[in-house]
Enzyme design. Structure first.
Site, short mmCIF file in Angstrom:
data_model
loop_
_atom_site.label_atom_id
_atom_site.label_comp_id
_atom_site.label_asym_id
_atom_site.label_seq_id
_atom_site.Cartn_x
_atom_site.Cartn_y
_atom_site.Cartn_z
N GLU A 1 1.06 -1.23 -0.04
CA GLU A 1 -0.10 0.39 -0.45
C GLU A 1 0.95 1.32 -0.13
OE1 GLU A 1 -2.36 0.43 3.28
OE2 GLU A 1 -3.87 2.26 2.18
N ARG B 1 5.22 -12.93 10.01
CA ARG B 1 5.52 -11.99 9.44
C ARG B 1 6.97 -11.85 10.19
NH1 ARG B 1 2.26 -7.87 9.84
NH2 ARG B 1 3.51 -6.21 9.73
N LYS C 1 4.39 1.00 9.94
CA LYS C 1 4.55 2.74 9.15
C LYS C 1 3.72 3.43 9.72
CE LYS C 1 2.74 0.13 4.92
NZ LYS C 1 3.24 -0.30 4.20
P1 ATP Z 1 2.42 -2.23 7.89
O1 ATP Z 1 2.02 -2.69 9.20
O2 ATP Z 1 4.29 -2.39 8.37
O3 ATP Z 1 1.93 -1.06 7.22
P2 ATP Z 1 1.61 -3.27 5.68
O4 ATP Z 1 1.49 -5.06 6.26
O5 ATP Z 1 0.43 -2.41 6.04
O6 ATP Z 1 3.12 -3.25 7.00
P3 ATP Z 1 1.80 -3.56 3.15
O7 ATP Z 1 1.95 -2.50 1.76
O8 ATP Z 1 0.26 -3.58 3.04
O9 ATP Z 1 2.54 -3.16 4.36
O10 ATP Z 1 2.46 -4.88 3.08
C1 ATP Z 1 3.03 -4.59 1.38
C2 ATP Z 1 3.10 -6.60 1.98
O11 ATP Z 1 4.19 -6.39 2.59
C3 ATP Z 1 2.01 -7.13 2.49
O12 ATP Z 1 1.92 -8.39 1.14
C4 ATP Z 1 2.47 -8.01 3.18
O13 ATP Z 1 1.55 -8.48 3.87
C5 ATP Z 1 3.61 -8.04 3.44
N1 ATP Z 1 4.75 -7.88 4.60
C6 ATP Z 1 4.24 -6.57 5.33
N2 ATP Z 1 4.69 -6.51 6.52
C7 ATP Z 1 5.90 -7.50 6.50
C8 ATP Z 1 6.62 -8.11 7.38
N3 ATP Z 1 6.39 -7.17 9.01
N4 ATP Z 1 7.36 -9.66 7.32
C9 ATP Z 1 7.04 -10.66 6.63
N5 ATP Z 1 5.93 -9.51 4.93
C10 ATP Z 1 5.59 -8.38 5.38
MG MG Z 2 -1.25 -3.42 4.72
#
Ligand code: ATP
Ligand code: MG
Length: 569
Positions: free
Chosen positions: A40, A264, A274
């Site tokens: 995102e 994760r 984020k």
């Molecule tokens: P955040 O909680 O940091 O905002 P998010 O999951 O909302 O992270 P996205 O941009 O939606 O962030 O994530 C993009 C991809 O990265 C998704 O497939 C998510 O599952 C993966 N991802 C995000 N954080 C992690 C993590 N700590 N370990 C492994 N994969 C991750």
């Molecule tokens: Mg997300």
């Protein structure tokens, strides 16, 4: 694959996702696989995303498939083009090339028609309840939800209202589109989940074309399906979303993408959401997304991590099905291993005290030979200048040291690395009793490579005063004092655990050749920056702030697997 057939060694070494893929391919379920990385664009990527990138791209590489980059831009309020650009830069830097670049917003039109499809099938309805009423109506884990009074609207009325929602006739929050599933479903997410909400906000790509935006659950599976994604990999917390992912795909009768979950990545002494990283930035606790203390990819890059070290880290972490926390030192180990093999060695003095070699001639000068990298026989040698005045590390001298102190003491001897043995004869202090100078004498017979080798207990690093160059050196420590930031007490704020000593900036001295190397290779954010070792101090890289007049170095990591405090007097 037959259950009875024991796995070969190489098969056994596959992680569970690789096993699934191998089986799908061997059963002919797909000709080739397609994965995707779906960020995102609401912030910069962090090391957790790097793990996901390495996994998605790595699986496709391993099995001869491809990977799409898809921006999951369904929420116009938080998303910006700046983030899109940084995400592309980071993935590229990590060494991966995507097959297609897509945006969930590319599919808004298609998703909208599919929503009408579901309405026509009696599987979606417009709900006029307030957000609060909808929330209450959902029930709890132990009690079923209650049906909305608008749940049994006619198909025609739903189609008309949804069209008017899209046409902008209603204000934000006044109506939503919901899937009609089961208000008593044991999985709360299946209790008539929201599909669309009204948001009159410009979108970073579609501008004001839309004022209704799809929810993650309504968009994600269908976007995967449009792109024929075979294996849609996400983190564990999405396992409860999987039935919904499957429900939409099944009811629409579209390409059956499948979702798989893995644990994760969590790392000690840092946070990765984020939202929190953005907050650290906004309140000024770090200096930017690329602050070298940040777990962001651009922060790690500035800090001196290489793409290969991050890929190695992702590989070492592996793919787990249960959440765990990885020690930060594993990441450091990865860059240390690589740097050890490649980094040329130099000397630097972070907290200098002057040493006058009283029996050495005032204008004398000579060069000591030192290997550029003892790990690499082909690296060659460098010349280390020596003269009457040198600098050593203040804490490498003690007037009256404890027993096990093997560095320099009054009346004691120490070897200058690659150079002579010196003896301290006199300590000069100012009126505040602070040491300003040490007077030493050298043993002319102790030059390495000449005569018989005489050994003394300690060896210290040093710099010829005349040849040393001033440099700003930035030393980093963990961003948070608590290793398990995911399990801090509920009444505490994560910011309470910030390490007040995570950054120390010292004005030190470095070898002039190291300075040349730094200034030569730094053109802004030039990624050909040379990583070097300052002996005994760690691995360093020129920071972006380096100018031809002033080298600035970041310490990537120390030489040993510890956060040594010794160099921070
Ligand atoms: P955040 O909680 O940091 O905002 P998010 O999951 O909302 O992270 P996205 O941009 O939606 O962030 O994530 C993009 C991809 O990265 C998704 O497939 C998510 O599952 C993966 N991802 C995000 N954080 C992690 C993590 N700590 N370990 C492994 N994969 C991750
Ligand atoms: Mg997300």
């Amino acid at each position: 694959m037959n259950e009875e057939v024991p796995k070969t060694n190489s098969e056994r070494q596959l992680n569970f996702l690789e096993e699934i893929i191998q089986e799908d391919l061997s059963q002919g379920k797909y000709k080739s696989i397609i994965t995707r990385f779906p960020p995102e664009p609401n912030g910069y990527l962090h090391i957790g995303h790097a793990k996901s990138i390495c996994l998605n791209f790595g699986l496709a590489q391993k099995f001869g498939g491809k990977t799409n980059l898809r921006f999951d831009d369904t929420n116009p309020i938080k998303e910006e083009t700046e983030y899109v650009d940084s995400i592309k830069e980071d993935i590229h830097w990590l060494g991966f090339r995507w097959a297609g670049e897509f945006y969930a917003s590319d599919y808004f039109e298609q998703l909208y028609f599919w929503a009408h499809d579901l309405i026509a099938k009696g599987l979606a309805y417009v709900d006029d309840q307030t957000q609060e009423e909808i929330r209450r109506g959902r029930g709890t884990i132990t009690t079923p939800g209650t049906e909305s009074p608008y749940r049994n609207r006619s198909i025609e009325e739903n189609a008309d209202l949804f069209t008017r929602m899209k046409n902008g006739e209603f204000p934000d929050g006044s109506r939503v589109l919901r899937a009609k599933i089961d208000m008593a479903h044991p999985n709360m997410l299946m209790r008539d989940p929201l599909m669309y909400r009204i948001i009159h906000t410009d979108h970073h790509r579609t501008g004001n074309t839309w004022c209704i935006y799809p929810m993650y659950d309504y968009a994600h599976g269908q976007c995967d399906s449009i792109e024929n994604i075979t294996h849609s990999i996400c983190t564990l917390e999405f396992d409860v979303h999987r039935p919904l992912y499957d429900w939409f795909i099944e009811k629409l009768g579209i390409f059956p993408s499948h979702q798989y979950e893995f644990a994760r990545l969590n790392i000690t002494h840092t946070v990765m959401s984020k939202r929190k990283l953005l907050e650290l930035l906004r309140v000024g606790l770090v200096k930017g997304w690329d602050d070298p203390r940040m777990p962001t990819i651009c922060g790690l890059r500035r800090r001196g991590y290489t793409p290969s070290s991050i890929r190695l880290f992702a590989e070492k972490v592996g793919v787990a099905k249960r959440d765990n926390v990885i020690d930060l030192s594993l990441m450091e180990w990865c860059i240390r291993e690589e740097s050890n093999k490649k980094a040329p060695r130099f000397m630097a003095v972070l907290d200098p005290v002057k040493v006058v070699i009283t029996n050495y001639s005032a204008d004398g000068e000579e060069y000591m030979k030192a290997p550029l990298n003892p790990e690499d026989p082909n690296a060659g040698e460098r010349n280390v200048p020596f003269s009457r005045e040198i600098f050593i590390e203040r804490n490498d001298f003690m007037e009256d040291p404890p027993k096990k102190f093997f560095r320099l003491r009054l009346g004691g001897e120490v070897r200058l690395k690659y150079g002579y043995i010196i003896r301290c004869d006199k300590v000069i202090k100012d009126e505040k009793d602070r040491i300003t100078e040490l007077h030493c004498s050298y043993d002319p017979a102790s030059k390495p490579g000449t005569g018989e080798w005489r050994s003394v207990k300690g060896t210290i690093h040093w710099l010829s005063a005349r040849h040393a160059v001033k440099s700003e050196i930035r030393l980093f420590d963990r961003l948070f004092t608590e290793p398990y930031m995911g399990s801090i007490p509920e009444d505490k704020d994560y910011k309470d655990y910030l390490n007040s000593e995570s950054l120390s900036v010292v004005q030190g001295l470095i070898d002039r050749d190291a300075a040349d190397t730094a200034c030569k290779t730094v053109a802004g954010r030039d990624e050909t920056r040379t990583r070097i070792q300052f002996e005994r101090l760690g691995y360093f890289v020129p920071d972006y702030d380096t100018t031809p007049e002033k080298p600035v170095f970041n310490r990537i990591c120390t030489l040993k697997d510890s956060f040594s405090k010794t160099m921070k007097s």
